[in-house]
Design a protein around this motif. Structure first.
Motif, short mmCIF file in Angstrom:
data_model
loop_
_atom_site.label_atom_id
_atom_site.label_comp_id
_atom_site.label_asym_id
_atom_site.label_seq_id
_atom_site.Cartn_x
_atom_site.Cartn_y
_atom_site.Cartn_z
N ARG A 105 -20.87 -14.92 6.22
CA ARG A 105 -22.14 -15.57 6.56
C ARG A 105 -23.23 -15.10 5.61
N GLU A 164 -25.95 -24.61 12.75
CA GLU A 164 -26.14 -24.13 11.38
C GLU A 164 -24.88 -24.44 10.57
N CYS A 183 -18.41 -19.93 16.30
CA CYS A 183 -18.56 -19.64 14.89
C CYS A 183 -17.28 -20.10 14.21
N GLY A 189 -25.95 -30.90 10.89
CA GLY A 189 -26.60 -29.66 10.51
C GLY A 189 -28.09 -29.63 10.77
N GLN A 229 -23.26 -23.84 6.82
CA GLN A 229 -23.40 -23.11 5.58
C GLN A 229 -22.22 -23.38 4.65
N THR A 240 -27.57 -20.12 2.44
CA THR A 240 -28.28 -20.25 3.71
C THR A 240 -28.16 -21.69 4.20
N PRO A 241 -28.48 -21.96 5.46
CA PRO A 241 -28.42 -23.34 5.95
C PRO A 241 -29.28 -24.30 5.11
N ARG A 242 -30.49 -23.88 4.73
CA ARG A 242 -31.34 -24.74 3.91
C ARG A 242 -30.72 -24.96 2.53
N SER A 264 -27.79 -27.37 2.83
CA SER A 264 -28.19 -28.77 2.94
C SER A 264 -28.55 -29.33 1.57
N SER A 309 -22.18 -22.41 14.75
CA SER A 309 -22.29 -22.00 13.35
C SER A 309 -21.03 -22.42 12.61
N ARG A 342 -31.03 -28.53 16.06
CA ARG A 342 -31.64 -27.21 16.20
C ARG A 342 -30.64 -26.13 16.59
#
Length: 298
Positions: A278, A220, A129, A214, A222, A283-285, A288, A185, A217
């Motif tokens: 975190r 992540e 992390c 990123g 952020q 969020t990761p999405r 991006s 992460s 799979r």
């Protein structure tokens, strides 16, 4: 328990790739540095094996694809050979694994003393992390971005040290090819994504690489946006390391000074901070989409 001088390579010269400090992964090693003994031993072994094979440096260099000057530097312990060279040299000299046996220690010698313990832990970690506050974490860096960071170091580094540093930084990214894949992460501050270290083209190439990594799979990425009123980790970058033995460690680095924490009290404190940021980060999405938006502004 706090162990000093053992870390992760933080941001720029820092080990963590989030790491943030300013340690240089340099190929030049003064005689009194810990890595000097390994390089001296490897160089002497290489020379003995080359002479036993009846090859001069020029002929041997041709067979392994390196210049005679490079071979001399390896034998004299002035340069750290790449893993490919060690593989080829062991085969050409029919060393039977004598050179390969030193491969791991030689690889560690390419990092500054304060980062070598972290490099070893990072390479075998089952999870990381990484919080990056001052620069893109090293594990996410492109060659151009890493080079720009080393070129900004003060005192100035010579070209050989810069190239060795870049090679060492990129070698750490072999972690993405490991199987089983570790869980990774990254939380990166928005200010880092807007800082054009190396120039705008370099930054845009770096942002594209972050999107690519990123998308894996097991990764992540952020972004901690600047408009957040709450921020739980303003104290600086750090990395949490999960070992195969089920232990969690923490690493922090600043201005070339690093600490590896093994005591539960400090590790729990940094775990709590990471968990909070975190939840505060995109969020990761969303992250991006945010990075794609930055790329669209160029």
């Amino acid at each position: 328990m706090t162990v000093t001088r053992g870390d992760v390579d933080a941001d720029m010269g820092s080990g963590s790739g989030s790491g943030s400090g300013s340690g240089v992964e340099s190929g030049k090693r003064p005689e009194d540095e810990p890595g000097a003994g390994v390089m001296t031993a490897f160089g002497r072994q290489l020379k003995l094996l080359r002479l036993r094979a009846g090859l001069d440096r020029t002929e041997f260099g041709k067979r392994v694809g390196y210049a005679a000057q490079s071979v001399a530097s390896f034998e004299q312990g002035r340069r750290i050979p790449q893993p490919e060279f060690i593989d080829k040299a062991d085969a050409v000299l029919e060393a039977g694994g004598l050179l390969l046996a030193l491969k791991e220690e030689v690889a560690r010698a390419q990092y500054p003393p304060f980062f070598r313990d972290m490099a070893r832990l990072e390479a075998k970690a089952v999870g990381l992390c990484v919080y990056g506050l001052y620069a893109i974490p090293g594990l996410l860096q492109t060659a151009d971005y890493a080079r720009a960071g080393f070129e900004l170091e003060r005192p100035l580094l010579d070209e050989g040290d810069i190239e060795q540093g870049v090679a060492a930084r990129l070698a750490r990214q072999e972690i993405y090819d490991r199987r089983p894949a570790p869980l990774l992460s990254f939380i990166v501050d928005e200010s880092v994504l807007r800082r054009p270290i190396g120039g705008w083209p370099t930054l845009y190439g770096q942002l594209e690489q972050m999107l690519s990594i990123g998308s894996k799979r097991n990764v992540e990425v952020q972004v901690m946006p600047l408009n957040r009123e709450d921020h739980a980790a303003l104290g600086g970058p750090f990395t949490l390391i999960d070992t195969a033995q089920g232990q969690r460690l923490a690493y922090a680095e600043v201005q070339g000074d690093s600490r590896l924490y093994t005591g539960r009290a400090m590790v729990r404190e940094l775990e709590a901070r990471y968990g909070i940021i975190r939840s505060q980060a995109l969020t990761p999405r969303e992250s991006s989409e945010f990075i794609e938006k930055l790329l669209g502004e160029k």
